[in-house]
Design a protein around this motif. Structure first.
Motif, PDB file in Angstrom:
ATOM      1  N   GLY A  12       1.025  -0.792  -0.166  1.00  0.00           N
ATOM      2  CA  GLY A  12      -0.151   0.110   0.717  1.00  0.00           C
ATOM      3  C   GLY A  12       0.559   1.189  -0.038  1.00  0.00           C
ATOM      4  N   ALA A  13       2.273   1.050   0.931  1.00  0.00           N
ATOM      5  CA  ALA A  13       2.330   2.737   0.860  1.00  0.00           C
ATOM      6  C   ALA A  13       3.529   2.718  -0.511  1.00  0.00           C
ATOM      7  CB  ALA A  13       3.750   2.027   1.836  1.00  0.00           C
ATOM      8  N   ALA A  14       3.935   2.062  -1.167  1.00  0.00           N
ATOM      9  CA  ALA A  14       3.964   1.579  -2.683  1.00  0.00           C
ATOM     10  C   ALA A  14       3.614   2.021  -3.485  1.00  0.00           C
ATOM     11  CB  ALA A  14       4.769   0.182  -2.858  1.00  0.00           C
ATOM     12  N   VAL A  15       2.183   1.710  -3.074  1.00  0.00           N
ATOM     13  CA  VAL A  15       1.174   2.098  -4.557  1.00  0.00           C
ATOM     14  C   VAL A  15       1.118   3.746  -4.366  1.00  0.00           C
ATOM     15  CG1 VAL A  15      -0.912   1.773  -5.258  1.00  0.00           C
ATOM     16  CG2 VAL A  15       0.542  -0.143  -4.715  1.00  0.00           C
ATOM     17  N   LEU A  16       1.506   3.674  -2.762  1.00  0.00           N
ATOM     18  CA  LEU A  16       0.713   5.753  -2.662  1.00  0.00           C
ATOM     19  C   LEU A  16       1.950   6.877  -3.316  1.00  0.00           C
ATOM     20  CD1 LEU A  16      -0.996   7.660  -0.810  1.00  0.00           C
ATOM     21  CD2 LEU A  16       0.019   6.911   0.980  1.00  0.00           C
ATOM     22  N   ALA A  17       3.221   5.299  -2.938  1.00  0.00           N
ATOM     23  CA  ALA A  17       4.322   6.814  -3.711  1.00  0.00           C
ATOM     24  C   ALA A  17       4.326   6.797  -5.144  1.00  0.00           C
ATOM     25  CB  ALA A  17       5.671   5.865  -3.048  1.00  0.00           C
ATOM     26  N   ALA A  18       3.831   5.832  -5.340  1.00  0.00           N
ATOM     27  CA  ALA A  18       3.968   5.809  -7.279  1.00  0.00           C
ATOM     28  C   ALA A  18       3.067   7.137  -7.918  1.00  0.00           C
ATOM     29  CB  ALA A  18       3.219   4.601  -7.686  1.00  0.00           C
ATOM     30  N   LEU A  19       1.479   6.897  -6.703  1.00  0.00           N
ATOM     31  CA  LEU A  19       0.166   7.746  -7.418  1.00  0.00           C
ATOM     32  C   LEU A  19       1.149   8.859  -6.710  1.00  0.00           C
ATOM     33  CD1 LEU A  19      -3.128   6.122  -5.992  1.00  0.00           C
ATOM     34  CD2 LEU A  19      -1.603   5.611  -8.490  1.00  0.00           C
ATOM     35  N   ILE A  20       2.029   9.522  -5.636  1.00  0.00           N
ATOM     36  CA  ILE A  20       2.016  11.087  -5.959  1.00  0.00           C
ATOM     37  C   ILE A  20       3.287  11.592  -6.821  1.00  0.00           C
ATOM     38  CG2 ILE A  20       3.046  12.355  -4.422  1.00  0.00           C
ATOM     39  CD1 ILE A  20       1.854  10.552  -1.804  1.00  0.00           C
ATOM     40  N   ARG A  21       3.857  10.443  -6.610  1.00  0.00           N
ATOM     41  CA  ARG A  21       5.038  10.643  -8.417  1.00  0.00           C
ATOM     42  C   ARG A  21       4.364  10.914  -9.504  1.00  0.00           C
ATOM     43  NH1 ARG A  21       7.957   6.142  -7.561  1.00  0.00           N
ATOM     44  NH2 ARG A  21       6.809   5.669  -9.432  1.00  0.00           N
ATOM     45  N   TYR A  22       3.419   9.530 -10.006  1.00  0.00           N
ATOM     46  CA  TYR A  22       2.663  10.346 -11.054  1.00  0.00           C
ATOM     47  C   TYR A  22       2.257  10.906 -11.187  1.00  0.00           C
ATOM     48  CZ  TYR A  22       3.927   5.265 -12.314  1.00  0.00           C
ATOM     49  OH  TYR A  22       4.760   3.980 -12.753  1.00  0.00           O
ATOM     50  N   SER A  23       1.701  11.631 -10.128  1.00  0.00           N
ATOM     51  CA  SER A  23       0.740  12.892 -10.136  1.00  0.00           C
ATOM     52  C   SER A  23       1.332  14.299 -10.058  1.00  0.00           C
ATOM     53  CB  SER A  23       0.050  13.041  -8.089  1.00  0.00           C
ATOM     54  OG  SER A  23      -1.155  12.061  -8.199  1.00  0.00           O
ATOM     55  N   LEU A  24       2.560  14.135  -9.085  1.00  0.00           N
ATOM     56  CA  LEU A  24       3.913  15.355  -9.643  1.00  0.00           C
ATOM     57  C   LEU A  24       4.304  15.230 -11.711  1.00  0.00           C
ATOM     58  CD1 LEU A  24       5.811  14.928  -6.141  1.00  0.00           C
ATOM     59  CD2 LEU A  24       3.746  16.713  -6.960  1.00  0.00           C
TER      60      LEU A  24
END
Length: 175
Positions: A12-24
């Motif tokens: 979950g933490a890895a997917v959250l980090a990916a979503l934030i990175r993709y948002s940026l």
């Protein structure tokens, strides 16, 4: 905490980090549209036969097609990675159910302590699977999901404007 719950939280933490990175990165692509559109303002005054002054202001818009295509390629590459991260969200309830089944299957029905431990594992993995799925789906909808919609709308608007400008140029040449 059991192994499945830890796995759910780490994933979950890895997917959250990916979503934030993709948002940026999506935000950068959206801001790049300001460099694609080139506006030229002009103002003309004319004196008609009656001696009246008529004024006309125009704004010509053109688009740097090379920058547009570079932006589109960057968006397409990023979007394919984003879809993978977004699809992983649906795994969390399944991992929770897997932990539930594992907790119940591995417990000894004859031993009450083993049964309680198995039920505890079952409930916690279900809990963490649902918490991660709900939280990540909310983040996905608010951050990258909204930006993807905005970028798609901008591409549609620019493509439509380019078509109109091309048609206007063809009509002018035909006249």
């Amino acid at each position: 905490m059991d192994l499945i719950s830890v796995l759910i939280i780490i994933l979950g933490a890895a997917v959250l980090a990916a979503l934030i990175r993709y948002s940026l990165r999506f935000k950068e692509i959206l801001l790049a549209f300001d460099r694609i559109e080139e506006k030229e303002n002009s103002y003309h005054e004319r004196l008609d036969r009656s001696g009246n002054v008529s004024a006309r202001a125009e704004q010509k818009v053109s688009y740097d097609r090379k920058k547009l295509e570079e932006n589109r390629e960057a968006y397409n590459r990023l979007y394919s990675r984003y879809v993978v991260a977004s699809q992983l969200i649906s795994l969390f309830p399944l991992l929770g159910i897997f932990g539930t089944v594992l907790g119940l299957v591995t417990s000894n029905l004859a031993d009450i302590d083993s049964l309680v431990a198995g039920l505890s594992q079952a409930l916690w993995t279900t809990f963490w699977g649902l918490v991660c799925a709900i939280a990540l789906k909310a983040v996905d909808a608010v951050l990258p999901g909204r930006l993807v919609n905005d970028i798609d709308a901008r591409f549609d608007a620019v493509d439509g404007a380019i078509e109109r400008l091309s048609l206007e140029a063809i009509i002018k040449e035909a006249q």
